[in-house]
Design an enzyme around this catalytic site. Structure first.
Site, PDB file in Angstrom:
ATOM      1  N   ASN A   9      -6.826   1.919   3.347  1.00 35.03           N
ATOM      2  CA  ASN A   9      -5.362   2.045   3.392  1.00 35.03           C
ATOM      3  C   ASN A   9      -4.832   2.105   1.955  1.00 35.03           C
ATOM      4  O   ASN A   9      -5.039   1.167   1.180  1.00 35.03           O
ATOM      5  CB  ASN A   9      -4.795   0.834   4.153  1.00 35.03           C
ATOM      6  CG  ASN A   9      -3.293   0.879   4.255  1.00 35.03           C
ATOM      7  OD1 ASN A   9      -2.604   1.200   3.285  1.00 35.03           O
ATOM      8  ND2 ASN A   9      -2.755   0.546   5.407  1.00 35.03           N
ATOM      9  N   HIS A  12      -0.473   0.860  -0.881  1.00 36.50           N
ATOM     10  CA  HIS A  12       0.001   0.124  -2.060  1.00 36.50           C
ATOM     11  C   HIS A  12      -0.188   0.867  -3.381  1.00 36.50           C
ATOM     12  O   HIS A  12       0.309   0.429  -4.409  1.00 36.50           O
ATOM     13  CB  HIS A  12      -0.557  -1.296  -2.055  1.00 36.50           C
ATOM     14  CG  HIS A  12      -0.036  -2.053  -0.867  1.00 36.50           C
ATOM     15  ND1 HIS A  12       1.325  -2.248  -0.678  1.00 36.50           N
ATOM     16  CD2 HIS A  12      -0.645  -2.571   0.221  1.00 36.50           C
ATOM     17  CE1 HIS A  12       1.505  -2.896   0.468  1.00 36.50           C
ATOM     18  NE2 HIS A  12       0.332  -3.091   1.029  1.00 36.50           N
ATOM     19  N   HIS A  45       0.658   4.241   6.147  1.00 35.82           N
ATOM     20  CA  HIS A  45       1.703   3.782   7.071  1.00 35.82           C
ATOM     21  C   HIS A  45       3.027   4.378   6.595  1.00 35.82           C
ATOM     22  O   HIS A  45       3.524   4.009   5.531  1.00 35.82           O
ATOM     23  CB  HIS A  45       1.739   2.247   7.029  1.00 35.82           C
ATOM     24  CG  HIS A  45       2.726   1.629   7.975  1.00 35.82           C
ATOM     25  ND1 HIS A  45       2.861   0.269   8.120  1.00 35.82           N
ATOM     26  CD2 HIS A  45       3.632   2.177   8.835  1.00 35.82           C
ATOM     27  CE1 HIS A  45       3.800   0.005   9.009  1.00 35.82           C
ATOM     28  NE2 HIS A  45       4.293   1.155   9.453  1.00 35.82           N
ATOM     29  N   ARG A  47       6.453   4.089   6.864  1.00 29.98           N
ATOM     30  CA  ARG A  47       7.443   3.137   7.394  1.00 29.98           C
ATOM     31  C   ARG A  47       8.788   3.808   7.559  1.00 29.98           C
ATOM     32  O   ARG A  47       9.108   4.767   6.858  1.00 29.98           O
ATOM     33  CB  ARG A  47       7.574   1.942   6.443  1.00 29.98           C
ATOM     34  CG  ARG A  47       6.481   0.920   6.622  1.00 29.98           C
ATOM     35  CD  ARG A  47       6.773  -0.316   5.804  1.00 29.98           C
ATOM     36  NE  ARG A  47       5.915  -1.418   6.200  1.00 29.98           N
ATOM     37  CZ  ARG A  47       6.251  -2.345   7.098  1.00 29.98           C
ATOM     38  NH1 ARG A  47       7.436  -2.335   7.667  1.00 29.98           N
ATOM     39  NH2 ARG A  47       5.414  -3.306   7.420  1.00 29.98           N
ATOM     40  N   ARG A  51       9.247   2.653   2.322  1.00 31.73           N
ATOM     41  CA  ARG A  51       9.125   1.794   1.135  1.00 31.73           C
ATOM     42  C   ARG A  51       7.890   2.130   0.302  1.00 31.73           C
ATOM     43  O   ARG A  51       7.823   1.807  -0.863  1.00 31.73           O
ATOM     44  CB  ARG A  51       9.133   0.322   1.525  1.00 31.73           C
ATOM     45  CG  ARG A  51       7.906  -0.108   2.279  1.00 31.73           C
ATOM     46  CD  ARG A  51       7.898  -1.604   2.522  1.00 31.73           C
ATOM     47  NE  ARG A  51       8.879  -2.014   3.492  1.00 31.73           N
ATOM     48  CZ  ARG A  51       8.820  -3.162   4.161  1.00 31.73           C
ATOM     49  NH1 ARG A  51       7.844  -4.013   3.915  1.00 31.73           N
ATOM     50  NH2 ARG A  51       9.720  -3.491   5.070  1.00 31.73           N
ATOM     51  N   GLU A  72      -0.283   5.420  10.487  1.00 35.48           N
ATOM     52  CA  GLU A  72       0.326   4.294  11.202  1.00 35.48           C
ATOM     53  C   GLU A  72       1.817   4.562  11.337  1.00 35.48           C
ATOM     54  O   GLU A  72       2.493   4.886  10.351  1.00 35.48           O
ATOM     55  CB  GLU A  72       0.126   2.993  10.422  1.00 35.48           C
ATOM     56  CG  GLU A  72      -1.324   2.560  10.332  1.00 35.48           C
ATOM     57  CD  GLU A  72      -1.506   1.296   9.509  1.00 35.48           C
ATOM     58  OE1 GLU A  72      -2.649   0.848   9.409  1.00 35.48           O
ATOM     59  OE2 GLU A  72      -0.511   0.776   8.968  1.00 35.48           O
ATOM     60  N   THR A 103       3.129  -5.923   8.075  1.00 36.39           N
ATOM     61  CA  THR A 103       3.117  -5.947   9.545  1.00 36.39           C
ATOM     62  C   THR A 103       2.644  -7.324  10.010  1.00 36.39           C
ATOM     63  O   THR A 103       1.460  -7.645   9.951  1.00 36.39           O
ATOM     64  CB  THR A 103       2.183  -4.838  10.079  1.00 36.39           C
ATOM     65  OG1 THR A 103       2.443  -3.656   9.324  1.00 36.39           O
ATOM     66  CG2 THR A 103       2.423  -4.578  11.539  1.00 36.39           C
ATOM     67  N   GLU A 153      -6.598  -1.874  17.666  1.00 36.22           N
ATOM     68  CA  GLU A 153      -6.913  -2.480  16.371  1.00 36.22           C
ATOM     69  C   GLU A 153      -6.434  -3.920  16.427  1.00 36.22           C
ATOM     70  O   GLU A 153      -5.245  -4.189  16.661  1.00 36.22           O
ATOM     71  CB  GLU A 153      -6.245  -1.719  15.223  1.00 36.22           C
ATOM     72  CG  GLU A 153      -6.589  -2.372  13.881  1.00 36.22           C
ATOM     73  CD  GLU A 153      -6.284  -1.496  12.673  1.00 36.22           C
ATOM     74  OE1 GLU A 153      -6.252  -0.263  12.796  1.00 36.22           O
ATOM     75  OE2 GLU A 153      -6.086  -2.076  11.596  1.00 36.22           O
ATOM     76  N   HIS A 194      -6.036  -6.055   8.714  1.00 44.08           N
ATOM     77  CA  HIS A 194      -4.936  -6.824   8.136  1.00 44.08           C
ATOM     78  C   HIS A 194      -5.433  -8.060   7.406  1.00 44.08           C
ATOM     79  O   HIS A 194      -6.048  -8.930   8.009  1.00 44.08           O
ATOM     80  CB  HIS A 194      -3.862  -7.244   9.152  1.00 44.08           C
ATOM     81  CG  HIS A 194      -2.526  -7.405   8.474  1.00 44.08           C
ATOM     82  ND1 HIS A 194      -2.174  -8.530   7.788  1.00 44.08           N
ATOM     83  CD2 HIS A 194      -1.508  -6.537   8.312  1.00 44.08           C
ATOM     84  CE1 HIS A 194      -0.992  -8.365   7.254  1.00 44.08           C
ATOM     85  NE2 HIS A 194      -0.560  -7.153   7.542  1.00 44.08           N
TER      86      HIS A 194
END
Ligand code: PXP
Length: 241
Positions: A9, A12, A45, A47, A51, A72, A103, A153, A194
């Site tokens: 992922n 970031h 993801h 969003r 963000r 996602e 999340t 998941e 996560h």
């Protein structure tokens, strides 16, 4: 040898970029580097508040990446339309709250159940693999089957937290093991993600029946010290022992 796949992922990378409103570091570059370092898929993801990842990132990554792209999304009409238009290989439906930092838990599968079912079927008709991000709850796993998801998941946030704080995590581990067992029994492909670190990934990779891990925040943080490629290779080694 366990054959757990690693989904990287890269949200970031975009968080760092957006912190300065700049065009670097590039999520596309990170995706290609992840691919070349042995990632099995790349996760982003999108969003609702954009963000980190934005639609341009999605388009660029989708057009250049050769390994599967896992998108996602929240269960909304807007996100469904974006997924249908961009056709990532995989879609993972996640809960989303504006105020949350990340999340925080799994989906509430009883809320807007029919809408959720409709979204899942539409995505599946486009041959997109659909996964639901849920708590390790037996009820949610049965509901995921009813909703016709391909995969679940399991949200590993709670156990990762306990592991990080050196607290007893046996109860949570048992819950996850039971969830993985039931998921497989019902014919769902089981993933987990996560909050995973080298340590928690190592512990959870010993559970048989998990097919994929999706890992982001720790991995991107670790890249500051060792580089993205090395961090990915280390995770690969841990989960494929
Ligand atoms: N899986 C899902 C469904 C997620 O929403 C996230 C966080 O965006 C992750 C995995 C990765 O979590 P982390 O960034 O804590 O590794």
């Amino acid at each position: 040898m366990s054959k757990i796949r690693l989904g990287v992922n890269i949200d970031h990378v975009a968080t760092v970029r957006n912190a300065r409103g700049e065009i670097y570091p590039s999520p596309l570059r990170a995706s290609i580097l992840a691919q070349n370092s042995g990632a099995d898929s790349v996760t982003i993801h999108l969003r609702e508040d954009r963000r980190h990842i934005n639609e341009l990132d999605l388009q660029q990554i989708k057009s250049k990446l050769k390994i599967p792209l896992n998108l996602e999304i929240a269960a909304t009409s807007e996100m469904l339309n974006i997924a249908m238009k961009n056709k990532p290989d995989f879609v993972c439906i996640v809960p989303e709250k504006r105020q949350e930092i990340t999340t925080e838990g799994g989906l509430n599968l009883r809320y807007k159940r029919n809408f959720l079912k409709k979204i899942i079927n539409k995505l599946k008709k486009k041959n997109l693999r659909v996964s639901l991000f849920i708590e390790p709850s037996l009820k949610d796993i049965k509901d995921s089957k009813y909703l016709n998801a391909d995969c679940i998941e399991i949200h590993t946030g709670r156990i990762c937290n306990l592991i990080n704080k050196n607290k007893n995590y046996n109860y949570e581990l048992k819950r996850i093991k039971k969830a993985v067992y039931l998921g497989n029994k019902l014919g769902l492909e089981v993933h987990a993600g996560h909050g995973l670190t080298y340590k928690s990934a190592n512990i959870l990779s010993r559970i048989s029946g998990i097919k994929e891990f999706n890992i982001g925040h720790f991995l991107i943080g670790e890249s500051i010290f060792v580089g993205l490629s090395k961090a990915i290779k280390k995770f690969r080694k841990i989960i494929r022992k």
